[in-house]
Design a protein around this motif. Structure first.
Motif, PDB file in Angstrom:
ATOM      1  N   VAL A 180      72.668  73.434  17.802  1.00 27.08           N
ATOM      2  CA  VAL A 180      73.360  74.322  18.729  1.00 27.08           C
ATOM      3  C   VAL A 180      73.487  75.687  18.079  1.00 27.08           C
ATOM      4  O   VAL A 180      73.937  75.802  16.931  1.00 27.08           O
ATOM      5  CB  VAL A 180      74.753  73.785  19.105  1.00 27.08           C
ATOM      6  CG1 VAL A 180      75.578  74.855  19.825  1.00 27.08           C
ATOM      7  CG2 VAL A 180      74.619  72.556  20.001  1.00 27.08           C
ATOM      8  N   ALA A 181      73.050  76.720  18.794  1.00 24.64           N
ATOM      9  CA  ALA A 181      73.230  78.101  18.354  1.00 24.64           C
ATOM     10  C   ALA A 181      74.349  78.712  19.181  1.00 24.64           C
ATOM     11  O   ALA A 181      74.464  78.450  20.382  1.00 24.64           O
ATOM     12  CB  ALA A 181      71.938  78.894  18.526  1.00 24.64           C
ATOM     13  N   ILE A 182      75.174  79.532  18.541  1.00 22.05           N
ATOM     14  CA  ILE A 182      76.335  80.120  19.197  1.00 22.05           C
ATOM     15  C   ILE A 182      76.215  81.642  19.125  1.00 22.05           C
ATOM     16  O   ILE A 182      75.914  82.198  18.059  1.00 22.05           O
ATOM     17  CB  ILE A 182      77.640  79.646  18.528  1.00 22.05           C
ATOM     18  CG1 ILE A 182      77.689  78.113  18.514  1.00 22.05           C
ATOM     19  CG2 ILE A 182      78.864  80.216  19.260  1.00 22.05           C
ATOM     20  CD1 ILE A 182      78.797  77.542  17.655  1.00 22.05           C
ATOM     21  N   PHE A 183      76.470  82.305  20.265  1.00 28.11           N
ATOM     22  CA  PHE A 183      76.297  83.750  20.357  1.00 28.11           C
ATOM     23  C   PHE A 183      77.549  84.413  20.925  1.00 28.11           C
ATOM     24  O   PHE A 183      78.253  83.838  21.754  1.00 28.11           O
ATOM     25  CB  PHE A 183      75.111  84.085  21.271  1.00 28.11           C
ATOM     26  CG  PHE A 183      73.801  83.543  20.790  1.00 28.11           C
ATOM     27  CD1 PHE A 183      72.995  84.295  19.945  1.00 28.11           C
ATOM     28  CD2 PHE A 183      73.387  82.274  21.163  1.00 28.11           C
ATOM     29  CE1 PHE A 183      71.789  83.790  19.482  1.00 28.11           C
ATOM     30  CE2 PHE A 183      72.183  81.760  20.713  1.00 28.11           C
ATOM     31  CZ  PHE A 183      71.381  82.520  19.868  1.00 28.11           C
ATOM     32  N   ASP A 184      77.801  85.628  20.463  1.00 31.99           N
ATOM     33  CA  ASP A 184      78.817  86.472  21.067  1.00 31.99           C
ATOM     34  C   ASP A 184      78.281  86.942  22.420  1.00 31.99           C
ATOM     35  O   ASP A 184      77.176  87.491  22.494  1.00 31.99           O
ATOM     36  CB  ASP A 184      79.120  87.659  20.162  1.00 31.99           C
ATOM     37  CG  ASP A 184      80.179  88.573  20.736  1.00 31.99           C
ATOM     38  OD1 ASP A 184      79.836  89.417  21.592  1.00 31.99           O
ATOM     39  OD2 ASP A 184      81.339  88.452  20.326  1.00 31.99           O
ATOM     40  N   VAL A 185      79.057  86.723  23.485  1.00 33.50           N
ATOM     41  CA  VAL A 185      78.578  87.030  24.826  1.00 33.50           C
ATOM     42  C   VAL A 185      78.385  88.527  25.033  1.00 33.50           C
ATOM     43  O   VAL A 185      77.482  88.967  25.745  1.00 33.50           O
ATOM     44  CB  VAL A 185      79.540  86.467  25.898  1.00 33.50           C
ATOM     45  CG1 VAL A 185      79.143  86.926  27.285  1.00 33.50           C
ATOM     46  CG2 VAL A 185      79.573  84.953  25.821  1.00 33.50           C
ATOM     47  N   THR A 186      79.207  89.337  24.384  1.00 33.62           N
ATOM     48  CA  THR A 186      79.124  90.781  24.573  1.00 33.62           C
ATOM     49  C   THR A 186      77.925  91.388  23.866  1.00 33.62           C
ATOM     50  O   THR A 186      77.163  92.162  24.454  1.00 33.62           O
ATOM     51  CB  THR A 186      80.409  91.460  24.075  1.00 33.62           C
ATOM     52  OG1 THR A 186      81.530  90.906  24.772  1.00 33.62           O
ATOM     53  CG2 THR A 186      80.350  92.964  24.308  1.00 33.62           C
ATOM     54  N   SER A 187      77.728  91.006  22.623  1.00 32.20           N
ATOM     55  CA  SER A 187      76.694  91.647  21.804  1.00 32.20           C
ATOM     56  C   SER A 187      75.386  90.876  21.731  1.00 32.20           C
ATOM     57  O   SER A 187      74.340  91.446  21.406  1.00 32.20           O
ATOM     58  CB  SER A 187      77.218  91.862  20.382  1.00 32.20           C
ATOM     59  OG  SER A 187      77.430  90.608  19.739  1.00 32.20           O
ATOM     60  N   GLY A 188      75.439  89.569  22.004  1.00 32.14           N
ATOM     61  CA  GLY A 188      74.253  88.740  21.819  1.00 32.14           C
ATOM     62  C   GLY A 188      74.005  88.359  20.377  1.00 32.14           C
ATOM     63  O   GLY A 188      72.987  87.729  20.056  1.00 32.14           O
ATOM     64  N   THR A 189      74.931  88.687  19.493  1.00 32.59           N
ATOM     65  CA  THR A 189      74.797  88.364  18.076  1.00 32.59           C
ATOM     66  C   THR A 189      75.033  86.878  17.848  1.00 32.59           C
ATOM     67  O   THR A 189      75.983  86.302  18.379  1.00 32.59           O
ATOM     68  CB  THR A 189      75.801  89.171  17.236  1.00 32.59           C
ATOM     69  OG1 THR A 189      75.573  90.561  17.453  1.00 32.59           O
ATOM     70  CG2 THR A 189      75.673  88.849  15.761  1.00 32.59           C
ATOM     71  N   ARG A 190      74.175  86.267  17.051  1.00 25.26           N
ATOM     72  CA  ARG A 190      74.396  84.859  16.722  1.00 25.26           C
ATOM     73  C   ARG A 190      75.549  84.754  15.731  1.00 25.26           C
ATOM     74  O   ARG A 190      75.547  85.392  14.687  1.00 25.26           O
ATOM     75  CB  ARG A 190      73.133  84.228  16.128  1.00 25.26           C
ATOM     76  CG  ARG A 190      73.329  82.740  15.776  1.00 25.26           C
ATOM     77  CD  ARG A 190      72.012  82.054  15.439  1.00 25.26           C
ATOM     78  NE  ARG A 190      71.367  82.599  14.273  1.00 25.26           N
ATOM     79  CZ  ARG A 190      71.672  82.285  13.008  1.00 25.26           C
ATOM     80  NH1 ARG A 190      72.651  81.440  12.766  1.00 25.26           N
ATOM     81  NH2 ARG A 190      71.004  82.826  12.005  1.00 25.26           N
ATOM     82  N   THR A 191      76.540  83.928  16.071  1.00 29.17           N
ATOM     83  CA  THR A 191      77.723  83.761  15.229  1.00 29.17           C
ATOM     84  C   THR A 191      77.792  82.384  14.585  1.00 29.17           C
ATOM     85  O   THR A 191      78.667  82.141  13.751  1.00 29.17           O
ATOM     86  CB  THR A 191      79.000  83.992  16.051  1.00 29.17           C
ATOM     87  OG1 THR A 191      79.036  83.059  17.137  1.00 29.17           O
ATOM     88  CG2 THR A 191      79.036  85.416  16.598  1.00 29.17           C
ATOM     89  N   GLY A 192      76.893  81.495  14.985  1.00 23.15           N
ATOM     90  CA  GLY A 192      76.902  80.162  14.401  1.00 23.15           C
ATOM     91  C   GLY A 192      75.638  79.397  14.719  1.00 23.15           C
ATOM     92  O   GLY A 192      74.920  79.708  15.691  1.00 23.15           O
ATOM     93  N   TYR A 193      75.335  78.427  13.881  1.00 19.98           N
ATOM     94  CA  TYR A 193      74.193  77.541  14.089  1.00 19.98           C
ATOM     95  C   TYR A 193      74.543  76.204  13.451  1.00 19.98           C
ATOM     96  O   TYR A 193      74.894  76.153  12.269  1.00 19.98           O
ATOM     97  CB  TYR A 193      72.918  78.115  13.471  1.00 19.98           C
ATOM     98  CG  TYR A 193      71.681  77.270  13.691  1.00 19.98           C
ATOM     99  CD1 TYR A 193      70.883  77.441  14.819  1.00 19.98           C
ATOM    100  CD2 TYR A 193      71.320  76.287  12.776  1.00 19.98           C
ATOM    101  CE1 TYR A 193      69.745  76.667  15.027  1.00 19.98           C
ATOM    102  CE2 TYR A 193      70.189  75.503  12.968  1.00 19.98           C
ATOM    103  CZ  TYR A 193      69.399  75.703  14.100  1.00 19.98           C
ATOM    104  OH  TYR A 193      68.286  74.926  14.307  1.00 19.98           O
ATOM    105  N   VAL A 194      74.470  75.135  14.232  1.00 23.25           N
ATOM    106  CA  VAL A 194      74.868  73.812  13.755  1.00 23.25           C
ATOM    107  C   VAL A 194      73.693  72.858  13.893  1.00 23.25           C
ATOM    108  O   VAL A 194      73.185  72.639  15.004  1.00 23.25           O
ATOM    109  CB  VAL A 194      76.077  73.278  14.546  1.00 23.25           C
ATOM    110  CG1 VAL A 194      76.539  71.937  13.962  1.00 23.25           C
ATOM    111  CG2 VAL A 194      77.219  74.295  14.543  1.00 23.25           C
ATOM    112  N   ASN A 195      73.260  72.293  12.778  1.00 20.81           N
ATOM    113  CA  ASN A 195      72.162  71.326  12.764  1.00 20.81           C
ATOM    114  C   ASN A 195      72.743  69.938  13.004  1.00 20.81           C
ATOM    115  O   ASN A 195      73.350  69.343  12.118  1.00 20.81           O
ATOM    116  CB  ASN A 195      71.424  71.371  11.427  1.00 20.81           C
ATOM    117  CG  ASN A 195      70.221  70.451  11.398  1.00 20.81           C
ATOM    118  OD1 ASN A 195      70.041  69.602  12.271  1.00 20.81           O
ATOM    119  ND2 ASN A 195      69.394  70.594  10.375  1.00 20.81           N
ATOM    120  N   LEU A 196      72.566  69.425  14.216  1.00 19.74           N
ATOM    121  CA  LEU A 196      73.131  68.132  14.570  1.00 19.74           C
ATOM    122  C   LEU A 196      72.255  66.973  14.108  1.00 19.74           C
ATOM    123  O   LEU A 196      72.752  65.914  13.736  1.00 19.74           O
ATOM    124  CB  LEU A 196      73.319  68.059  16.087  1.00 19.74           C
ATOM    125  CG  LEU A 196      74.268  69.113  16.674  1.00 19.74           C
ATOM    126  CD1 LEU A 196      74.171  69.111  18.191  1.00 19.74           C
ATOM    127  CD2 LEU A 196      75.691  68.860  16.225  1.00 19.74           C
TER     128      LEU A 196
END
Length: 334
Positions: free
Chosen positions: A129-145
């Protein structure tokens, strides 16, 4: 645009959060400014997931072939929202803006369709799962499940639901697993059971939604089944009784109120409206919307209306050449 009908009000009743009746009454209202269909051109994009970002007047769409996440305006203009080398194929999307959480979660997998990013190490083995800031589109997290179960024969992160506390739940279509990611980004196996497995190569667990009654509803595509999973005791999951219904190829799920569930069945080219009077122990069909052979995968909610994504993933699976160029988000009418 944002209208009052798009707001879901929550009331506390006996400790259980419920969607208000006022919100339900708005579901049949149509904002005159909302289009019946939004079509965009991106040759070979093949989006699988979508969400509507009400604050920014745009649909967000994933891509199995490019990996990047795009944004689509009502006039069909497509622009990149976010991209990252880790986005091999993006599948389900979940917009989470509750309690100040301004984020987009994207399920990341590798079915082998992104020829520039697929590798032997990730093909049919990636669940993240990749996580992004909705305003900037910057990736704020990445979780290897997938790393939680490295010995599994295959992995495919498919769809995401988020509960009121911000915990994310992610289905794995190639392993009988639902993962949980807390707000700190710590991942655990929330549920793992051989009864949820699918035959090798088939898609099992698929679409997922959180019900404010304290449980998840999950599509199991290979069976055309719906699974109810209590958050407090996930191992006590049960099948939702669907007597007389055929939900073959059930994929994306969407709750429009506490008692109404929409199910996109791509193999059938249908979106079904299901209703429950017993807290989703069972459901009955109360409507259907035929999409045709466009492989509908999932739904976005906008101004009290549901839009279904015409993904044409069947053409991708058949390696159609030339690839599909135009994709649509169509308002569902029952």
């Amino acid at each position: 645009m944002r209208s009052a009908s798009s707001l879901l009000l929550r009331l506390s009743l006996g400790g259980t959060l419920l969607l208000s009746a006022a919100a339900c009454d708005k579901d049949n209202d149509t904002d005159n400014d909302d289009p019946a269909q939004v079509t965009f051109t991106q040759a070979g994009l093949y989006p699988e997931g979508t969400q509507y970002d009400d604050d920014n007047d745009r649909f967000l769409v994933s891509s199995q072939t490019a990996g990047r996440i795009g944004q689509v305006a009502d006039d069909g203009t497509y622009r990149q929202f976010a991209d990252d080398e880790r986005l091999v194929s993006t599948i389900g999307l979940k917009l989470d803006q509750a309690s100040g959480r301004n984020r987009l979660l994207a399920a990341v997998s590798d079915p082998g369709y992104n020829t520039t990013r697929t590798t032997n190490d990730t093909r049919r083995k990636l669940a993240a799962v990749a996580i992004f800031d909705v305003t900037s589109g910057t990736r704020t997290g990445y979780v290897n499940l997938g790393s939680l179960r490295p010995a599994a024969a295959a992995h495919f992160a498919n769809d995401i639901a988020v509960d009121d506390a911000g915990n994310a739940y992610v289905t794995d279509s190639f392993a009988p697993i639902i993962y949980k990611i807390d707000l700190q980004g710590v991942a655990t196996v929330f549920l793992e059971n051989a009864a949820l497995a699918a035959p090798a190569g088939a898609f099992g667990l698929n679409g997922i939604v959180y019900h404010p009654g304290g449980y998840l509803i999950v599509a199991k595509s290979d069976e055309g089944a719906l699974i109810k999973v209590p958050l407090a005791n996930p191992s006590s999951f049960t099948k939702v009784t669907t007597t007389g219904l055929t939900l073959t190829g059930d994929d994306g799920l969407q709750l429009t109120d506490n008692n109404t569930l929409l199910v996109a069945c791509n193999a059938q080219g249908q979106v079904y409206r299901l209703s429950s009077t017993d807290n989703f122990a069972s459901v009955t069909q109360t409507g259907s919307f035929a999409t045709g052979a466009v492989y509908p995968t999932t739904l976005a909610r906008r101004d009290g209306q549901s839009y279904v994504l015409y993904s044409y993933l069947n053409a991708l699976q058949q390696m159609q050449n030339p690839p599909v160029e135009k994709f649509s988000l169509t308002r569902v009418a029952f």
